[in-house]
Motif scaffolding. Structure first.
Motif, PDB file in Angstrom:
ATOM      1  N   ASP A  52       0.823  -1.212   0.000  1.00  0.00           N
ATOM      2  CA  ASP A  52       0.000   0.000   0.000  1.00  0.00           C
ATOM      3  C   ASP A  52       0.855   1.259   0.000  1.00  0.00           C
ATOM      4  O   ASP A  52       0.433   2.314   0.495  1.00  0.00           O
ATOM      5  N   ASP A  54       2.786   4.621  -1.362  1.00  0.00           N
ATOM      6  CA  ASP A  54       2.355   5.699  -2.262  1.00  0.00           C
ATOM      7  C   ASP A  54       2.966   5.479  -3.640  1.00  0.00           C
ATOM      8  O   ASP A  54       4.173   5.235  -3.757  1.00  0.00           O
ATOM      9  N   ARG A  76       4.230  -0.004  -5.477  1.00  0.00           N
ATOM     10  CA  ARG A  76       3.289   0.625  -6.409  1.00  0.00           C
ATOM     11  C   ARG A  76       3.982   1.741  -7.186  1.00  0.00           C
ATOM     12  O   ARG A  76       4.639   2.610  -6.604  1.00  0.00           O
ATOM     13  N   ARG A 148       1.518  -2.782  -9.362  1.00  0.00           N
ATOM     14  CA  ARG A 148       2.436  -3.309  -8.353  1.00  0.00           C
ATOM     15  C   ARG A 148       3.493  -4.142  -9.068  1.00  0.00           C
ATOM     16  O   ARG A 148       3.159  -5.068  -9.820  1.00  0.00           O
ATOM     17  N   ASP A 191      -3.416  -2.152 -10.544  1.00  0.00           N
ATOM     18  CA  ASP A 191      -4.182  -1.773  -9.363  1.00  0.00           C
ATOM     19  C   ASP A 191      -5.332  -0.842  -9.751  1.00  0.00           C
ATOM     20  O   ASP A 191      -6.469  -1.043  -9.347  1.00  0.00           O
ATOM     21  N   ASP A 207      -6.101  -7.858  -2.454  1.00  0.00           N
ATOM     22  CA  ASP A 207      -5.736  -7.778  -1.042  1.00  0.00           C
ATOM     23  C   ASP A 207      -4.316  -8.306  -0.861  1.00  0.00           C
ATOM     24  O   ASP A 207      -3.863  -9.173  -1.623  1.00  0.00           O
TER      25      ASP A 207
END
Length: 288
Positions: A52, A54, A76, A148, A191, A207
């Motif tokens: 998760d 930024d 990411r 990702r 994503d 998830d």
């Protein structure tokens, strides 16, 4: 000491050598489980740190089309370009909770002319045949996608290229098929994207993977216990053999008799003490 000389016989030396070899093997297996546990722990930390995170521009993470570090998995990044469905490939045998299916790998041509591969998502396998007749199209024009990072997958025996389908996401293989300056060490699992597709695919991952180190630490301890059990078993066998060696020896028979008599005397003393204590309690209860 003469009764212990049997431990230097060839048979018992072989037993001792076997116990040592077994212990060494258990030590290696314990260390292997330790390393596996550390790998699982590192993987969990990597997911927690990157999943998760930024989003940052692709070029700030991958300095070239051949760059990638394992510590960048799940990170990411944003990538902007135009999808090229002419060189789109489907990855076979990708099952999920919904059943068998395929993943859709679509090249995105960037402004500098390089190509970055995006895993746009999952589609179910058709009722008949291996490949679906059509796949929902990506957004047209310039698209900014958040993906990702994932490493290239290995080549699997028997998983060859069949038309526009492949058995594994092996980036060097796909780079040769597509041609040009292709990122061949990392690709991206989609994503989100702007603009969004009219018909979005099922995300490959929505998830984070469950953090689990498995049973590696437990297995590590178990292998050490097995090594100790090996020496315990050897020691027990040595003691049994020693008892056989001294069986019938007058000095040991006398010593055993004296030891048994001493134990009987201690038990009798404890019983006498207990009986006396009971009598004292009864007298106290009667007020005497």
């Amino acid at each position: 000491m003469r009764h212990w000389t049997f431990v230097f016989h060839r048979r018992w030396l072989a037993y001792f050598a076997a116990a040592v070899i077994f212990a060494v093997a258990c030590g290696f297996l314990s260390n292997w489980q330790h390393d596996r546990g550390l790998e699982a722990q590192h993987a969990n930390e990597l997911v927690a740190r990157n999943f998760d995170s930024d989003p940052v521009p692709l070029t700030s993470v991958l300095s070239s089309t051949h760059a990638y570090s394992p510590n960048q998995q799940w990170k990411r990044v944003t990538v902007t370009g135009v999808y090229d469905t002419a060189d789109q490939y489907l990855v076979r045998n990708r099952a999920n909770d919904s059943g068998p299916g395929l993943e859709v790998i679509t090249p995105m041509r960037l402004a500098d002319g390089s190509v970055f591969l995006v895993d746009r998502g999952w589609v179910p396998s058709p009722d008949s045949g291996v490949l679906p007749k059509s796949v929902p199209a990506p957004p047209s024009g310039t698209v900014t996608a958040v993906v990702r990072l994932q490493p290239s997958e290995p080549v699997l025996r028997g998983q060859s290229v069949d038309g526009h389908s492949v058995g594994t996401i092996n980036l060097p293989t796909l780079a040769k098929l597509i041609g040009g300056d292709v990122y061949d060490h990392a690709y991206g699992q989609l994503d989100s994207e702007t603009p969004r597709a009219a018909n979005e695919l099922t995300p490959v991952v929505s998830d984070p993977p469950v953090a689990d180190t498995g049973m590696h630490w437990s297995y590590m301890i178990q292998w050490l216990i097995f090594a100790a059990i090996g020496f315990f078993g050897l020691g027990y066998a040595v003691r049994l053999e020693y008892r056989k060696q001294v069986e019938g020896d007058p000095s040991f028979v006398r010593r055993d008799s004296e030891r048994d008599a001493a134990r009987a005397a201690r038990r009798a003393a404890r019983r006498a003490k207990t009986d006396a204590a009971i009598e004292d309690q009864l007298l106290d209860a009667q007020g005497r």
